[in-house]
Design an enzyme around this catalytic site. Structure first.
Site, short mmCIF file in Angstrom:
data_model
loop_
_atom_site.label_atom_id
_atom_site.label_comp_id
_atom_site.label_asym_id
_atom_site.label_seq_id
_atom_site.Cartn_x
_atom_site.Cartn_y
_atom_site.Cartn_z
N ILE A 110 7.93 6.68 -38.98
CA ILE A 110 8.31 8.08 -38.75
C ILE A 110 7.56 8.98 -39.72
CG2 ILE A 110 10.23 9.72 -38.64
CD1 ILE A 110 10.42 7.44 -36.56
N LYS A 111 6.87 9.97 -39.15
CA LYS A 111 6.10 10.89 -39.99
C LYS A 111 6.87 12.19 -40.13
CE LYS A 111 1.13 11.93 -40.28
NZ LYS A 111 -0.07 12.08 -39.45
N VAL A 112 7.12 12.57 -41.39
CA VAL A 112 7.91 13.79 -41.64
C VAL A 112 7.09 14.73 -42.54
CG1 VAL A 112 10.11 12.54 -41.47
CG2 VAL A 112 9.07 12.91 -43.72
N THR A 116 -0.96 9.39 -35.98
CA THR A 116 -1.11 10.48 -35.01
C THR A 116 -0.44 11.70 -35.61
OG1 THR A 116 0.99 10.09 -33.86
CG2 THR A 116 -0.92 8.84 -33.08
#
Ligand code: G3P
Length: 217
Positions: free
Chosen positions: A82-84, A27
């Site tokens: 976790i998207k960074v 997402t």
């Protein structure tokens, strides 16, 4: 090749999960905004539907804020990734989170140099955006090829997650290059099933079967 689905639409995720083909979900803030709902709740529901990695993107851009948000997001479920963003602060956070055993997807990658930095930061996934590279007249698939070559040269564990996919050709080309993951918009996943000769052949088989007057059950 693993198939992730690039959407926050729970109805689509449920429907496509029934195919048994989904290995994860990605997402981003735009997809969350498009589909509505409370971010943490949407991610929690997705994590229940799909046991594989579910990418939830931080909104912070500075290290302390990224880490604070990551702490909240990773408590949602064990399969949250976790998207960074691919910035110096994002990669610093990536390094710390990865060292703690947290899955990290580094997003907004547009160059092989950036992908090299993400691998050195211990990312679980690097997300190069092929469609957006094509959109500016460059070659998105060349970027994937370069990253796969570089990662193979050094045996990096980071998986190449091909993002911003626009159609079946991006998927096939990425698979030929050995990219580990493709994250597919739902329409692209559905399009992979289609071939006119399949439809034509099936129509003929069904018509001929009807002539036999038999039934299997
Ligand atoms: O989730 C990241 C990526 O897949 C976005 O795709 O179509 O907005 O370029 P797109």
């Amino acid at each position: 090749m693993k198939f992730f689905i690039d959407t926050a639409d729970l109805t689509e995720i449920r429907s496509l999960a029934s195919s048994g083909l989904l290995d994860g979900v990605t997402t981003n803030p735009s997809l969350i905004a498009k589909n509505g709902g409370v971010f943490a709740k949407v991610i929690a529901e997705i994590c229940e539907i799909i046991p594989g990695p579910v990418s939830a993107e931080v909104a912070g851009t500075e290290y302390d804020q990224i880490m604070a948000e990551a702490k909240v997001l990773r408590k949602i479920a064990d399969n949250v990734c976790i998207k960074v963003p691919l910035t110096m602060d994002g990669l610093r956070a990536c390094k710390h989170l990865s060292n703690d055993g947290t899955m990290v997807n580094v997003t907004l990658c547009f160059s092989a140099a950036q992908a090299l930095l993400a691998a050195k930061s211990g990312a679980s996934f690097i997300s190069p955006f092929v469609g957006r590279v094509d959109d500016i007249g460059w070659d998105g698939m060349q970027l994937i090829s370069d990253i796969v070559d570089i990662y193979n040269n050094y045996d990096f564990k980071t998986e190449v997650l091909v993002a911003s996919i626009r159609g079946p050709n991006h998927v096939i080309e990425a698979a030929k290059m050995g990219a580990h993951v493709a994250t597919l918009p739902p329409a692209v996943l559905r399009s992979l099933f289609n071939h006119p000769l399949t439809d034509k052949g099936l129509a003929t088989f069904l018509a001929d079967w009807a002539k036999t007057g038999q039934s299997i059950v």
